[in-house]
Each structure stands twice: as structure tokens, then as C-alpha cells.
Scaffold this motif. Structure first.
Motif, PDB file in Angstrom:
ATOM      1  N   ILE A   1       0.855  -1.193   0.000  1.00 29.09           N
ATOM      2  CA  ILE A   1       0.000   0.000   0.000  1.00 29.09           C
ATOM      3  C   ILE A   1       0.887   1.238   0.000  1.00 29.09           C
ATOM      4  CG2 ILE A   1      -1.948  -1.144   1.134  1.00 29.09           C
ATOM      5  CD1 ILE A   1      -1.064   0.095   3.781  1.00 29.09           C
ATOM      6  N   SER A   2       0.288   2.381  -0.265  1.00 31.18           N
ATOM      7  CA  SER A   2       1.073   3.615  -0.338  1.00 31.18           C
ATOM      8  C   SER A   2       1.523   4.065   1.046  1.00 31.18           C
ATOM      9  CB  SER A   2       0.248   4.729  -0.989  1.00 31.18           C
ATOM     10  OG  SER A   2      -0.763   5.159  -0.095  1.00 31.18           O
ATOM     11  N   GLU A   3       2.583   4.851   1.058  1.00 31.50           N
ATOM     12  CA  GLU A   3       3.094   5.404   2.314  1.00 31.50           C
ATOM     13  C   GLU A   3       2.024   6.267   2.991  1.00 31.50           C
ATOM     14  OE1 GLU A   3       6.937   8.082   3.680  1.00 31.50           O
ATOM     15  OE2 GLU A   3       6.970   7.083   1.726  1.00 31.50           O
ATOM     16  N   GLY A   4       1.283   7.024   2.199  1.00 30.37           N
ATOM     17  CA  GLY A   4       0.207   7.856   2.738  1.00 30.37           C
ATOM     18  C   GLY A   4      -0.884   7.013   3.392  1.00 30.37           C
ATOM     19  N   ASN A   5      -1.221   5.903   2.762  1.00 30.78           N
ATOM     20  CA  ASN A   5      -2.226   4.997   3.321  1.00 30.78           C
ATOM     21  C   ASN A   5      -1.742   4.422   4.648  1.00 30.78           C
ATOM     22  OD1 ASN A   5      -4.195   3.030   3.796  1.00 30.78           O
ATOM     23  ND2 ASN A   5      -4.402   2.547   1.627  1.00 30.78           N
ATOM     24  N   VAL A   6      -0.441   4.102   4.737  1.00 32.30           N
ATOM     25  CA  VAL A   6       0.123   3.587   5.983  1.00 32.30           C
ATOM     26  C   VAL A   6      -0.033   4.631   7.086  1.00 32.30           C
ATOM     27  CG1 VAL A   6       2.234   2.853   7.175  1.00 32.30           C
ATOM     28  CG2 VAL A   6       1.770   2.052   4.843  1.00 32.30           C
ATOM     29  N   LYS A   7       0.297   5.889   6.774  1.00 33.82           N
ATOM     30  CA  LYS A   7       0.208   6.963   7.770  1.00 33.82           C
ATOM     31  C   LYS A   7      -1.222   7.120   8.285  1.00 33.82           C
ATOM     32  CE  LYS A   7       4.087   9.639   6.016  1.00 33.82           C
ATOM     33  NZ  LYS A   7       4.524  10.872   5.348  1.00 33.82           N
ATOM     34  N   VAL A   8      -2.174   7.066   7.365  1.00 36.27           N
ATOM     35  CA  VAL A   8      -3.581   7.196   7.751  1.00 36.27           C
ATOM     36  C   VAL A   8      -3.994   6.038   8.649  1.00 36.27           C
ATOM     37  CG1 VAL A   8      -5.958   7.133   6.855  1.00 36.27           C
ATOM     38  CG2 VAL A   8      -4.245   8.579   5.757  1.00 36.27           C
ATOM     39  N   ARG A   9      -3.616   4.822   8.273  1.00 38.33           N
ATOM     40  CA  ARG A   9      -3.985   3.650   9.073  1.00 38.33           C
ATOM     41  C   ARG A   9      -3.355   3.697  10.465  1.00 38.33           C
ATOM     42  NH1 ARG A   9      -3.876  -1.706   5.141  1.00 38.33           N
ATOM     43  NH2 ARG A   9      -5.193  -0.847   3.499  1.00 38.33           N
ATOM     44  N   VAL A  10      -2.092   4.098  10.543  1.00 36.68           N
ATOM     45  CA  VAL A  10      -1.428   4.185  11.853  1.00 36.68           C
ATOM     46  C   VAL A  10      -2.135   5.222  12.722  1.00 36.68           C
ATOM     47  CG1 VAL A  10       0.702   4.887  13.048  1.00 36.68           C
ATOM     48  CG2 VAL A  10       0.824   3.324  11.102  1.00 36.68           C
ATOM     49  N   PHE A  11      -2.451   6.370  12.142  1.00 36.41           N
ATOM     50  CA  PHE A  11      -3.134   7.428  12.892  1.00 36.41           C
ATOM     51  C   PHE A  11      -4.488   6.935  13.410  1.00 36.41           C
ATOM     52  CE2 PHE A  11      -6.152  10.973  12.988  1.00 36.41           C
ATOM     53  CZ  PHE A  11      -5.532  11.806  13.898  1.00 36.41           C
ATOM     54  N   ARG A  12      -5.260   6.322  12.517  1.00 35.77           N
ATOM     55  CA  ARG A  12      -6.592   5.836  12.912  1.00 35.77           C
ATOM     56  C   ARG A  12      -6.480   4.700  13.943  1.00 35.77           C
ATOM     57  NH1 ARG A  12      -9.348   6.004   6.948  1.00 35.77           N
ATOM     58  NH2 ARG A  12      -9.691   8.250   6.909  1.00 35.77           N
ATOM     59  N   ALA A  13      -5.490   3.831  13.773  1.00 38.58           N
ATOM     60  CA  ALA A  13      -5.304   2.723  14.718  1.00 38.58           C
ATOM     61  C   ALA A  13      -4.971   3.264  16.108  1.00 38.58           C
ATOM     62  CB  ALA A  13      -4.200   1.796  14.232  1.00 38.58           C
ATOM     63  N   ARG A  14      -4.110   4.267  16.177  1.00 41.06           N
ATOM     64  CA  ARG A  14      -3.767   4.862  17.473  1.00 41.06           C
ATOM     65  C   ARG A  14      -4.980   5.510  18.116  1.00 41.06           C
ATOM     66  NH1 ARG A  14       1.893   7.509  15.478  1.00 41.06           N
ATOM     67  NH2 ARG A  14       3.225   5.711  15.921  1.00 41.06           N
ATOM     68  N   GLU A  15      -5.771   6.196  17.302  1.00 43.38           N
ATOM     69  CA  GLU A  15      -6.995   6.821  17.821  1.00 43.38           C
ATOM     70  C   GLU A  15      -7.947   5.767  18.390  1.00 43.38           C
ATOM     71  OE1 GLU A  15      -8.792   9.065  14.624  1.00 43.38           O
ATOM     72  OE2 GLU A  15      -8.265  10.933  15.626  1.00 43.38           O
ATOM     73  N   GLN A  16      -8.185   4.700  17.621  1.00 43.86           N
ATOM     74  CA  GLN A  16      -9.100   3.646  18.074  1.00 43.86           C
ATOM     75  C   GLN A  16      -8.567   2.941  19.311  1.00 43.86           C
ATOM     76  OE1 GLN A  16     -10.684   0.850  15.269  1.00 43.86           O
ATOM     77  NE2 GLN A  16     -11.134   2.431  13.751  1.00 43.86           N
ATOM     78  N   LEU A  17      -7.254   2.712  19.344  1.00 36.64           N
ATOM     79  CA  LEU A  17      -6.658   2.049  20.498  1.00 36.64           C
ATOM     80  C   LEU A  17      -6.838   2.901  21.749  1.00 36.64           C
ATOM     81  CD1 LEU A  17      -5.081  -0.539  21.147  1.00 36.64           C
ATOM     82  CD2 LEU A  17      -2.987   0.769  20.840  1.00 36.64           C
ATOM     83  N   ALA A  18      -6.588   4.189  21.619  1.00 41.64           N
ATOM     84  CA  ALA A  18      -6.764   5.097  22.759  1.00 41.64           C
ATOM     85  C   ALA A  18      -8.219   5.110  23.213  1.00 41.64           C
ATOM     86  CB  ALA A  18      -6.309   6.501  22.378  1.00 41.64           C
ATOM     87  N   ALA A  19      -9.145   5.099  22.262  1.00 41.71           N
ATOM     88  CA  ALA A  19     -10.568   5.089  22.624  1.00 41.71           C
ATOM     89  C   ALA A  19     -10.955   3.787  23.319  1.00 41.71           C
ATOM     90  CB  ALA A  19     -11.427   5.296  21.373  1.00 41.71           C
ATOM     91  N   LEU A  20     -10.399   2.675  22.854  1.00 39.36           N
ATOM     92  CA  LEU A  20     -10.711   1.384  23.465  1.00 39.36           C
ATOM     93  C   LEU A  20     -10.208   1.309  24.905  1.00 39.36           C
ATOM     94  CD1 LEU A  20      -9.914  -1.045  20.516  1.00 39.36           C
ATOM     95  CD2 LEU A  20     -12.136  -0.769  21.630  1.00 39.36           C
ATOM     96  N   ILE A  21      -9.051   1.862  25.134  1.00 35.11           N
ATOM     97  CA  ILE A  21      -8.465   1.789  26.467  1.00 35.11           C
ATOM     98  C   ILE A  21      -9.074   2.847  27.386  1.00 35.11           C
ATOM     99  CG2 ILE A  21      -6.331   2.108  27.773  1.00 35.11           C
ATOM    100  CD1 ILE A  21      -4.909   0.755  25.412  1.00 35.11           C
ATOM    101  N   GLY A  22      -9.360   4.006  26.840  1.00 41.01           N
ATOM    102  CA  GLY A  22      -9.934   5.066  27.646  1.00 41.01           C
ATOM    103  C   GLY A  22      -8.839   5.848  28.357  1.00 41.01           C
ATOM    104  N   LYS A  23      -9.079   7.113  28.535  1.00 42.59           N
ATOM    105  CA  LYS A  23      -8.049   7.973  29.118  1.00 42.59           C
ATOM    106  C   LYS A  23      -7.778   7.672  30.584  1.00 42.59           C
ATOM    107  CE  LYS A  23      -8.306  11.701  25.937  1.00 42.59           C
ATOM    108  NZ  LYS A  23      -9.317  12.302  25.198  1.00 42.59           N
TER     109      LYS A  23
END
Length: 170
Positions: free
Chosen positions: A142-164
Motif C-alpha cells: 500500500i502507499s506510504e500515505g495509506n500507511v500513515k492514515v492507518r497508523v493514525f486511525r489505529a492509534r486513535e481507536q486504540l486510545a478510545a478502546l483503552i480510555g483515558k
């Protein structure tokens, strides 16, 4: 590939492969077995690559796919066991909390398992495989840009799953 080249590839690549496999499967023994199997396949087939970097990318793809298959099989076995014996099995603590401070390893591992596979994979390769966006893109096709988007979204979802506050948000 000469024995000297194989040894150089093994010494330079095994640590990355192990981190990726361990992050996905959660046990050192299984991760090591998966890595050894990948090197055995490369050696047994007498595979030739234009350079050691290409061999490294091939090995990472093989280990990532094998680890994902192993994890899926173990999860199916765990669910079947739970249904059969109606027991609440506790997962063993695995993993690291390198990028989410204050969280337990178990919470991170459980939250990672809830991410969609494409997001979980890029996050594991980035955070635990210590690969850059370009390398991850080459491995996943996949493209480098797609990787960046997926990493960003994955971090967001992970943080939401764990909770602050450290509690799971289900």
C-alpha cells in the motif's frame, strides 16, 4: 545466497521479525518458532533476492502472515474451549505498553486484538517492528500515505478502546 549472506540476514532481521511475531501471537515460544520457520523456508527454497533488504521484506511478510494465521487459529480454539466448558478463561499477560503510558500490558493486548486487522497490522509493524512508513507500505503493498492514515486511525481507536482513565470503553 551464501552462508555468510544468510547469517548476516539472520542476525540483522531476526530481532525485527521476533518483535512483529511476538506482538501478534503474544508468546515468545510461538514467535520464535514462526521466525525460525520463515528462515527455514527461505533457506530450503534457496531463494534469491537482488539484495538483503528485499529478503528482509519478504521475511517480514511471511512472518506477519504466519503470525496472523496462528493468532486466528488460537482464538478459534479458545472460543471453542470456552463454549465446550463454559469457562471464563483469563488471557495471559503479554505485550508492551511502549506508546500508551500507564496502561497495563494486558489492557493494551486486549485492545489491540479489538482493532480491525489492517489497522492492527500497521500499528504492530510501526510500533513493535520499528519500521518506517515506507517499509511498511512495501511490505503490505500500500502507499506510504495509506500507511500513515492507518497508523493514525489505529492509534486513535486504540486510545478510545483503552480510555483515558485506564478503563476499557466497550
Amino acid at each position: 545466497m551464501s552462508m555468510a549472506e544468510f547469517r548476516r540476514l539472520y542476525d540483522s532481521t531476526f530481532p525485527v521479525l521476533f518483535r512483529v511475531a511476538y506482538r501478534i501471537v503474544g508468546t515468545e515460544d510461538a514467535a520464535e518458532d514462526l521466525c525460525q520457520d520463515a528462515f527455514f523456508r527461505l533457506y530450503e527454497r534457496n531463494m534469491q533476492f537482488p539484495n538483503l533488504e528485499e529478503a528482509k521484506y519478504w521475511l517480514i511478510r511471511v512472518v506477519k502472515n504466519a503470525a496472523l494465521n496462528y493468532a486466528k487459529r488460537k482464538e478459534r480454539e479458545r472460543r471453542a474451549y470456552q463454549r465446550a466448558f463454559q469457562e471464563d478463561l483469563r488471557r495471559s499477560e503479554t505485550g508492551e505498553s511502549e506508546y500508551i503510558t500507564g496502561e497495563t500490558r494486558q489492557e493494551v493486548q486486549e485492545a489491540l486484538q479489538k482493532l480491525p486487522e489492517n489497522m492492527r497490522t500497521v500499528l504492530i509493524l510501526k510500533e513493535y517492528g520499528e519500521l518506517n512508513y515506507k517499509e511498511i507500505g512495501r511490505i503490505l503493498g500500500i502507499s506510504e500515505g495509506n500507511v500513515k492514515v492507518r497508523v493514525f486511525r489505529a492509534r486513535e481507536q486504540l486510545a478510545a478502546l483503552i480510555g483515558k482513565d485506564g478503563t476499557h470503553v466497550s
